[in-house]
Write an enzyme that holds these catalytic residues in place. Structure first.
Site, PDB file in Angstrom:
ATOM      1  N   TRP A 179       4.807 -20.828  17.012  1.00  0.00           N
ATOM      2  CA  TRP A 179       5.108 -19.397  17.067  1.00  0.00           C
ATOM      3  C   TRP A 179       4.948 -18.809  18.458  1.00  0.00           C
ATOM      4  O   TRP A 179       5.334 -17.663  18.686  1.00  0.00           O
ATOM      5  CB  TRP A 179       4.201 -18.623  16.094  1.00  0.00           C
ATOM      6  N   CYS A 186       0.265 -22.979  25.644  1.00  0.00           N
ATOM      7  CA  CYS A 186      -0.397 -24.285  25.707  1.00  0.00           C
ATOM      8  C   CYS A 186      -0.766 -24.649  27.136  1.00  0.00           C
ATOM      9  O   CYS A 186      -1.651 -25.464  27.363  1.00  0.00           O
ATOM     10  CB  CYS A 186       0.472 -25.358  25.077  1.00  0.00           C
ATOM     11  N   GLU A 230       4.284 -32.549  21.391  1.00  0.00           N
ATOM     12  CA  GLU A 230       3.779 -31.621  22.419  1.00  0.00           C
ATOM     13  C   GLU A 230       2.620 -30.883  21.785  1.00  0.00           C
ATOM     14  O   GLU A 230       2.826 -29.985  20.960  1.00  0.00           O
ATOM     15  CB  GLU A 230       4.891 -30.645  22.831  1.00  0.00           C
ATOM     16  N   ALA A 280       7.828 -21.859  12.876  1.00  0.00           N
ATOM     17  CA  ALA A 280       6.546 -21.417  12.311  1.00  0.00           C
ATOM     18  C   ALA A 280       6.782 -20.229  11.369  1.00  0.00           C
ATOM     19  O   ALA A 280       7.688 -19.428  11.597  1.00  0.00           O
ATOM     20  CB  ALA A 280       5.601 -21.006  13.438  1.00  0.00           C
TER      21      ALA A 280
HETATM   22  P1  NAD Z   1       0.330 -25.427  14.378  1.00  0.00           P
HETATM   23  O1  NAD Z   1       0.076 -26.858  14.635  1.00  0.00           O
HETATM   24  O2  NAD Z   1      -0.515 -24.719  13.408  1.00  0.00           O
HETATM   25  O3  NAD Z   1       1.828 -25.222  13.880  1.00  0.00           O
HETATM   26  C1  NAD Z   1       2.940 -25.725  14.603  1.00  0.00           C
HETATM   27  C2  NAD Z   1       4.091 -25.897  13.641  1.00  0.00           C
HETATM   28  O4  NAD Z   1       3.744 -26.886  12.674  1.00  0.00           O
HETATM   29  C3  NAD Z   1       4.455 -24.650  12.846  1.00  0.00           C
HETATM   30  O5  NAD Z   1       5.828 -24.660  12.585  1.00  0.00           O
HETATM   31  C4  NAD Z   1       3.698 -24.864  11.551  1.00  0.00           C
HETATM   32  O6  NAD Z   1       4.244 -24.152  10.467  1.00  0.00           O
HETATM   33  C5  NAD Z   1       3.872 -26.350  11.367  1.00  0.00           C
HETATM   34  N1  NAD Z   1       2.870 -26.996  10.535  1.00  0.00           N
HETATM   35  C6  NAD Z   1       1.580 -26.656  10.378  1.00  0.00           C
HETATM   36  N2  NAD Z   1       0.985 -27.516   9.524  1.00  0.00           N
HETATM   37  C7  NAD Z   1       1.935 -28.407   9.157  1.00  0.00           C
HETATM   38  C8  NAD Z   1       1.940 -29.547   8.300  1.00  0.00           C
HETATM   39  N3  NAD Z   1       0.844 -29.954   7.664  1.00  0.00           N
HETATM   40  N4  NAD Z   1       3.085 -30.231   8.153  1.00  0.00           N
HETATM   41  C9  NAD Z   1       4.206 -29.855   8.801  1.00  0.00           C
HETATM   42  N5  NAD Z   1       4.272 -28.789   9.620  1.00  0.00           N
HETATM   43  C10 NAD Z   1       3.137 -28.080   9.802  1.00  0.00           C
HETATM   44  O7  NAD Z   1       0.305 -24.765  15.812  1.00  0.00           O
HETATM   45  P2  NAD Z   1       0.534 -23.237  16.144  1.00  0.00           P
HETATM   46  O8  NAD Z   1      -0.714 -22.532  15.786  1.00  0.00           O
HETATM   47  O9  NAD Z   1       1.829 -22.766  15.585  1.00  0.00           O
HETATM   48  O10 NAD Z   1       0.740 -23.316  17.720  1.00  0.00           O
HETATM   49  C11 NAD Z   1      -0.330 -23.318  18.593  1.00  0.00           C
HETATM   50  C12 NAD Z   1      -0.603 -24.724  19.066  1.00  0.00           C
HETATM   51  O11 NAD Z   1       0.572 -25.296  19.611  1.00  0.00           O
HETATM   52  C13 NAD Z   1      -1.604 -24.748  20.176  1.00  0.00           C
HETATM   53  O12 NAD Z   1      -2.515 -25.791  19.958  1.00  0.00           O
HETATM   54  C14 NAD Z   1      -0.780 -25.034  21.416  1.00  0.00           C
HETATM   55  O13 NAD Z   1      -1.466 -25.623  22.460  1.00  0.00           O
HETATM   56  C15 NAD Z   1       0.290 -25.881  20.868  1.00  0.00           C
HETATM   57  N6  NAD Z   1       1.464 -25.826  21.719  1.00  0.00           N
HETATM   58  C16 NAD Z   1       1.752 -26.902  22.495  1.00  0.00           C
HETATM   59  C17 NAD Z   1       2.833 -26.867  23.346  1.00  0.00           C
HETATM   60  C18 NAD Z   1       3.160 -28.040  24.217  1.00  0.00           C
HETATM   61  O14 NAD Z   1       4.245 -28.066  24.794  1.00  0.00           O
HETATM   62  N7  NAD Z   1       2.302 -29.027  24.346  1.00  0.00           N
HETATM   63  C19 NAD Z   1       3.651 -25.747  23.397  1.00  0.00           C
HETATM   64  C20 NAD Z   1       3.335 -24.658  22.580  1.00  0.00           C
HETATM   65  C21 NAD Z   1       2.241 -24.722  21.744  1.00  0.00           C
END
Ligand code: NAD
Length: 489
Positions: A162, A296, A262, A188
């Site tokens: 998100w 991130c 990522e 998300a």
């Molecule tokens: P999140 O892991 O909670 O969710 C990411 C995505 O995965 C969302 O679409 C969510 O709905 C989905 N998801 C969650 N649980 C799932 C499951 N069990 N099975 C399948 N899909 C699932 O992360 P977030 O809170 O949306 O984003 C923040 C995190 O993302 C932070 O840790 C940040 O560092 C990381 N991030 C990393 C990068 C990068 O390029 N490395 C970029 C942006 C964000």
């Protein structure tokens, strides 16, 4: 604080809110929906389709059915689709930026900047689409030739976060299209609208039915796990938190899916005694306050040479104090809300934990008493190694200052983390810059700058920050399979 009346009626009613399967906008099974909130007010913006596992399966089956025809398009045809998408992004820029701001809370100028970045990524992968190379050479050992070609890896599952709903999705969708891979994208649940609007844009740009499908759901695990385990997909590309990434890798292992991950970071930001302080402070402001720290690549641990600490703290607080925090649609706002209540509780817990372990609270530190999920710019000083903040990302507008004296010591402390996404180094010494950049255990290093992600650069993490790279040529390689043909003469 109100959203101007003209915004919602114009953009939201027309925005797609259903599933996009095989080129058709489709209601979820039993018409189920979930609510999307405006983080700037806490009010409901609208509802979107809440896919069931069966809906998800249909989307993936559509991607599988469309794969061979999509791969058979010439690279030039796929490039032209991306060029048309680029033109449509320019045309729909204000609508897309407004949607981004309404659902994520970020100030409108940041949403516009995200659209600029989206255009850059589309442009980059349009160029990559026609630059996929193979090789033809003599076989050194036998009377024959060696042919190496690249083919689309196949139907891909794309799961996006998100924080940058569109620019994170385009890092996957654009190379997948360029490479000739069909996909199912799952945004998300906090920010589904911008991705749905973008998928509509791709269809309008000529992406054939089934080549890009979109599934929104409030039950990510229930819908996505069966897809990942199904054996129908060949690729999983995920951006999100490390714990979820680890879980998905376990699920993907069963079918030996190719995975690009990522994940989270714990970025060190090191200001040496010979740094240009103006540059370091400017860089920190952008790095830390963009998207209210929910990035991130955001500096989680700011190591400042002890001799500079008082001056650095003074300059940082001076820059943070006049920030205007409010609804992203309002003029003059420089800092939006956090995305949801969960984030507010997380940031508050990290700050309380740091203070409990002996950090000094210099400014902020308590959520704002107003509707919406607002957390103020916060500065902590002398954060001890025992604080949770030193190990896990805060993902909020919190500057954690830590003094250091020796280069070897600060490099060792910077590397003392399970993560390795990005590090920042501020020094005027070229030798030190190169020495420290090479010693830091992260996939990306910012040298005298606070941003590192570009379409033309390979972005990705080491250690628990991820697998694979997005951007550059590496970004399209993630969606290609190498094939070797041994030719006997
Ligand atoms: P999140 O892991 O909670 O969710 C990411 C995505 O995965 C969302 O679409 C969510 O709905 C989905 N998801 C969650 N649980 C799932 C499951 N069990 N099975 C399948 N899909 C699932 O992360 P977030 O809170 O949306 O984003 C923040 C995190 O993302 C932070 O840790 C940040 O560092 C990381 N991030 C990393 C990068 C990068 O390029 N490395 C970029 C942006 C964000």
């Amino acid at each position: 604080m109100t959203v101007t009346a003209s915004v919602r009626p114009e953009v939201l009613p027309a925005a797609p809110k259903d599933l996009f399967i095989d080129g058709v906008w489709t209601k979820a099974a039993e018409g189920r929906t979930f609510r999307v909130l405006d983080p700037g007010t806490g009010e409901v913006l609208c509802t979107v389709a809440d896919a069931s596992p069966a809906d998800g399966r249909r989307a993936l089956e559509a991607a599988v059915a469309a794969q061979s025809a999509f791969a058979a398009l010439t690279p030039r045809e796929r490039q032209q689709i991306l060029h048309r998408a680029l033109a449509l992004v320019a045309e729909r820029r204000e609508d897309l930026a407004t949607i981004l701001t309404l659902e994520s809370g970020k100030p409108l100028h940041e949403s516009r900047a995200e659209l600029t970045s989206v255009a850059e990524w589309i442009q980059h992968f349009a160029e990559e689409a026609v630059r996929v190379h193979g090789s033809f050479q003599e076989n050194p050992g036998v009377n024959g030739r060696m042919i190496v070609t690249k083919q689309p890896i196949g139907p891909s599952i794309l799961i996006t976060p998100w924080n940058f709903p569109l620019s994170q999705a385009v890092r996957k969708l654009a190379p997948a299209i360029a490479a000739g891979c069909t996909s199912v994208v799952k945004p998300a649940k906090e920010t589904p609208l911008a991705v749905l609007a973008f998928v509509k844009l791709l269809a309008d740009a000529g992406v054939p039915p089934g080549a890009v499908n979109a599934v929104t759901t409030s039950e990510s695990n229930a819908v996505m796990e069966p897809l990942i385990r199904s054996g129908l997909a060949r690729k999983l590309s995920f951006t999100g938190s490390t714990p979820v990434g680890v879980r998905l890798l376990e699920q993907a292992a069963e079918q030996v899916l190719s995975c690009s991950m990522e994940l989270g970071g714990n970025a060190p930001f090191i200001v040496f005694e010979d740094a240009d302080l103006d540059v370091a402070v400017d860089s920190l402001m952008v790095n830390k306050m963009w998207n209210c720290g929910q990035t991130c690549t955001s500096a989680n641990r700011v190591f400042v040479h002890a001799t500079l600490m008082d001056e650095f703290e003074r300059r940082v607080t001076e820059r943070l104090a006049p920030m205007v925090q409010g609804h992203g649609m309002d003029d003059g706002v420089t800092l939006g809300p956090l995305v949801n209540e969960r984030q507010v509780r997380h940031v508050q817990a990290m700050v309380d934990d740091a203070v409990g372990h002996g950090a000094r609270l210099v400014m902020g530190g308590h959520r704002l008493d107003r509707p919406g999920t607002f957390y103020p710019p916060t500065v902590l000083r002398d954060v001890p190694a025992s604080a949770e903040l030193m190990r896990e990302e805060v993902f909020g507008p919190v500057v954690a200052l830590i003094p250091f004296e020796e280069e070897t010591d600060v490099v060792q402390r910077a590397n003392d983390t399970d993560y390795g996404l990005v590090s920042y180094v501020f020094t005027e010494s070229l030798r030190r810059a190169v020495r420290v950049a090479e010693a830091l255990e992260s996939g990306n290093v910012g040298l005298n700058r606070g941003t590192v992600a570009y379409a033309a650069a390979p972005f990705g993490g080491t250690k628990r920050s991820g697998l694979g790279r997005e951007g550059a040529t590496e970004g399209i390689e993630e969606f290609l399979e190498t094939k070797f043909v041994a030719l006997q003469l």
